[in-house]
Write a protein that holds these residues in place. Structure first.
Motif, PDB file in Angstrom:
ATOM      1  N   ILE A   1       0.839  -1.201   0.000  1.00 48.34           N
ATOM      2  CA  ILE A   1       0.000   0.000   0.000  1.00 48.34           C
ATOM      3  C   ILE A   1       0.875   1.253   0.000  1.00 48.34           C
ATOM      4  CG2 ILE A   1      -1.744   1.288   1.315  1.00 48.34           C
ATOM      5  CD1 ILE A   1      -2.884  -1.329   0.314  1.00 48.34           C
TER       6      ILE A   1
ATOM      7  N   ASN B   1      -8.663   9.225  -5.142  1.00 48.75           N
ATOM      8  CA  ASN B   1      -9.488   8.492  -6.118  1.00 48.75           C
ATOM      9  C   ASN B   1      -8.873   7.156  -6.503  1.00 48.75           C
ATOM     10  OD1 ASN B   1     -11.613  10.214  -6.430  1.00 48.75           O
ATOM     11  ND2 ASN B   1     -10.633  11.420  -8.034  1.00 48.75           N
ATOM     12  N   ILE B   2      -7.572   7.143  -6.685  1.00 48.27           N
ATOM     13  CA  ILE B   2      -6.902   5.916  -7.136  1.00 48.27           C
ATOM     14  C   ILE B   2      -6.868   4.870  -6.018  1.00 48.27           C
ATOM     15  CG2 ILE B   2      -4.668   4.954  -7.910  1.00 48.27           C
ATOM     16  CD1 ILE B   2      -4.248   7.742  -9.330  1.00 48.27           C
ATOM     17  N   ILE B   3      -6.593   5.341  -4.790  1.00 45.84           N
ATOM     18  CA  ILE B   3      -6.469   4.375  -3.682  1.00 45.84           C
ATOM     19  C   ILE B   3      -7.836   4.076  -3.055  1.00 45.84           C
ATOM     20  CG2 ILE B   3      -5.305   3.905  -1.450  1.00 45.84           C
ATOM     21  CD1 ILE B   3      -3.336   4.044  -3.753  1.00 45.84           C
ATOM     22  N   GLY B   4      -8.757   5.036  -3.140  1.00 42.38           N
ATOM     23  CA  GLY B   4     -10.094   4.804  -2.569  1.00 42.38           C
ATOM     24  C   GLY B   4     -10.192   5.207  -1.109  1.00 42.38           C
ATOM     25  N   ILE B   5      -9.352   6.181  -0.694  1.00 48.68           N
ATOM     26  CA  ILE B   5      -9.443   6.681   0.692  1.00 48.68           C
ATOM     27  C   ILE B   5      -9.717   8.184   0.665  1.00 48.68           C
ATOM     28  CG2 ILE B   5      -7.997   4.893   1.758  1.00 48.68           C
ATOM     29  CD1 ILE B   5      -5.589   6.675   1.479  1.00 48.68           C
ATOM     30  N   SER B   6     -10.003   8.781   1.846  1.00 48.82           N
ATOM     31  CA  SER B   6     -10.331  10.208   1.867  1.00 48.82           C
ATOM     32  C   SER B   6      -9.065  11.051   1.676  1.00 48.82           C
ATOM     33  CB  SER B   6     -10.987  10.555   3.192  1.00 48.82           C
ATOM     34  OG  SER B   6     -10.038  10.416   4.219  1.00 48.82           O
TER      35      SER B   6
ATOM     36  N   SER C   1      -8.008  13.568   3.445  1.00 45.33           N
ATOM     37  CA  SER C   1      -7.277  13.795   4.696  1.00 45.33           C
ATOM     38  C   SER C   1      -6.432  12.556   5.052  1.00 45.33           C
ATOM     39  CB  SER C   1      -8.242  14.120   5.826  1.00 45.33           C
ATOM     40  OG  SER C   1      -9.179  13.080   5.942  1.00 45.33           O
ATOM     41  N   ASN C   2      -6.993  11.423   4.754  1.00 45.03           N
ATOM     42  CA  ASN C   2      -6.277  10.170   4.992  1.00 45.03           C
ATOM     43  C   ASN C   2      -5.020  10.083   4.119  1.00 45.03           C
ATOM     44  OD1 ASN C   2      -5.784   7.622   5.910  1.00 45.03           O
ATOM     45  ND2 ASN C   2      -7.842   6.853   5.503  1.00 45.03           N
TER      46      ASN C   2
ATOM     47  N   VAL D   1      -2.193  11.887   5.789  1.00 45.15           N
ATOM     48  CA  VAL D   1      -1.645  11.104   6.908  1.00 45.15           C
ATOM     49  C   VAL D   1      -0.739  10.002   6.374  1.00 45.15           C
ATOM     50  CG1 VAL D   1      -2.261   9.596   8.860  1.00 45.15           C
ATOM     51  CG2 VAL D   1      -3.691  11.563   8.314  1.00 45.15           C
ATOM     52  N   ARG D   2      -1.244   9.313   5.373  1.00 39.70           N
ATOM     53  CA  ARG D   2      -0.505   8.160   4.842  1.00 39.70           C
ATOM     54  C   ARG D   2       0.792   8.590   4.167  1.00 39.70           C
ATOM     55  NH1 ARG D   2      -3.082   3.159   5.381  1.00 39.70           N
ATOM     56  NH2 ARG D   2      -0.945   2.616   4.947  1.00 39.70           N
TER      57      ARG D   2
ATOM     58  N   ARG E   1       3.366   9.400   6.794  1.00 40.98           N
ATOM     59  CA  ARG E   1       3.864   8.181   7.420  1.00 40.98           C
ATOM     60  C   ARG E   1       4.807   7.416   6.476  1.00 40.98           C
ATOM     61  NH1 ARG E   1      -0.084   3.837  10.124  1.00 40.98           N
ATOM     62  NH2 ARG E   1       0.319   2.820   8.141  1.00 40.98           N
TER      63      ARG E   1
END
Lengths: 168, 200
Positions: A117, A136-141, A143-144, A147-148, A151
């Motif tokens: 990931i 859109n590509i990963i399917g998360i928000s 703001s997320n 964070v990612r 990290r």
């Protein structure tokens, strides 16, 4: 008028860099990269008729390439019957090019050590994609995504330091 | 890091449209063969079995138990063939053109249903039933005796038990291998999905 296949091949030719880069972060071995390139090409062709928004071709290619690569990385650990790949004229090896640039080599080695990931998130970040595109590509928000990325960047820095000090 | 990464563009090989077309055509052929070969073999085996069951049942119209044995076998085989074809198609029809999280959810759902769902252990029951019924159908027919007579013969019973045990062992071994591989795949996908959800 161009046929659907001609249209697709032209798009693929223009965007093939994405496939090569996704392959590069997911597969170390040249033959695995060639196999995966062919598999992504096939999956793109299969989903091309369903592509509604022709303005987001890049995102579509990233999605299919990342999902296809993730579904194949598990197979590396088992006995693998390679698909037959047609003989193509020898091209300049991408790894030869990378080996000329030490920083790039180090960065790529550090990316290899990330999980599936984080690899895709870092790739999209390095490709300067916007948070909204990555979301859109990963399917998360969105703001997320932030964070990612932070990290993953931290992990990448740690990996680079480890590799720099030869601790691995 | 982004500046360093940009250097990669210089080393990206460019395949021509003809080369891409060659790759695509060859992959399409391979995929079609991979899909069609096991499917065609399964269909042919099932058709052959149903033809065999029909012919032998017609030749043994006076043996009711034998006919019931063949009818049961034919029915289970037909249902298993259709449900197997549907599952196989769903597993092969992997849609990659969706966000990673959605794609993971769909794959995990499909594999979980297949490996750990309500009917996931049906094979434990179906394999011995199908195997025993098939062995009985063949054995009884070629012994030229009635179903009851065969079951009353000591040698036949020993042969049937030994043959069935060997056959079952091989079948279970093959099924367990396939399930083990799919389970590993499911664990891997679950792990990735967990990582996606544990961002905060």
């Amino acid at each position: 008028m161009k046929s659907l296949k001609e249209e697709f091949l032209e798009i693929l030719s223009n965007y093939q860099g994405i496939l090569h880069k996704v392959n590069l972060v997911y597969f170390k071995n040249e033959s695995d990269r060639e196999d995966n390139f062919q598999e992504i090409t096939y999956q793109l062709w299969k989903s091309y008729p369903n592509l509604k928004n022709k303005d987001s071709i890049g995102s579509w290619i990233y999605s299919v390439s990342i999902n296809t690569s993730i579904s194949r990385i598990k197979r590396e650990s088992r006995i693998h019957y390679r698909d037959e790949i047609p003989e193509l004229p020898d091209k300049s090896n991408i790894i030869d090019e990378i080996s000329k640039n030490e920083s790039l080599q180090l960065l790529l080695n550090a990316i290899y050590n990330l999980n599936g990931i984080d690899k895709s998130i870092m790739l999209l970040y390095l490709e300067e994609k916007s948070y909204s595109e990555i979301a859109n590509i990963i399917g998360i928000s969105k703001s997320n995504v932030g964070v990612r990325i932070n990290r993953a960047k931290e992990l990448l820095k740690q990996n680079i330091n480890t590799l720099n000090h030869g601790e691995y | 890091m982004q500046k360093i990464w940009k250097n990669i563009n210089a080393g990206i090989p460019q395949k021509s449209i003809e080369e891409l077309n060659l790759l695509l055509t060859s992959k399409t052929k391979q995929t079609l063969n991979k899909f069609l070969l096991p499917m065609s073999i399964s269909i042919l085996v099932c058709i052959a079995l149903i033809i065999y069951l029909t012919i032998t049942s017609l030749n043994r119209q006076d043996d009711l138990i034998y006919i019931i044995n063949n009818l049961t076998l034919g029915l289970i085989t037909t249902i298993a063939l259709f449900s197997g074809m549907i599952s196989w198609y769903k597993l092969q029809n992997n849609r990659y053109n969706q966000p990673l999280k959605e794609w993971l959810e769909v794959r995990i759902h499909l594999l979980s249903k297949w490996l750990t769902g309500k009917q996931s252990k049906l094979y434990v029951l179906l394999i011995p039933i199908l195997y025993t019924l098939t062995v009985l159908s063949i054995h009884v027919y070629f012994e030229n005796k009635t179903f009851i007579e065969v079951l009353n013969t000591k040698e036949s019973i020993i042969g049937l038990v030994v043959g069935t045990l060997i056959g079952l062992f091989v079948s279970y071994f093959a099924v367990r291998k396939i399930r083990k591989y799919q389970m590993l795949k499911l664990e891997f996908l679950n792990d990735l999905y967990g990582r996606l959800n544990n961002a905060r």
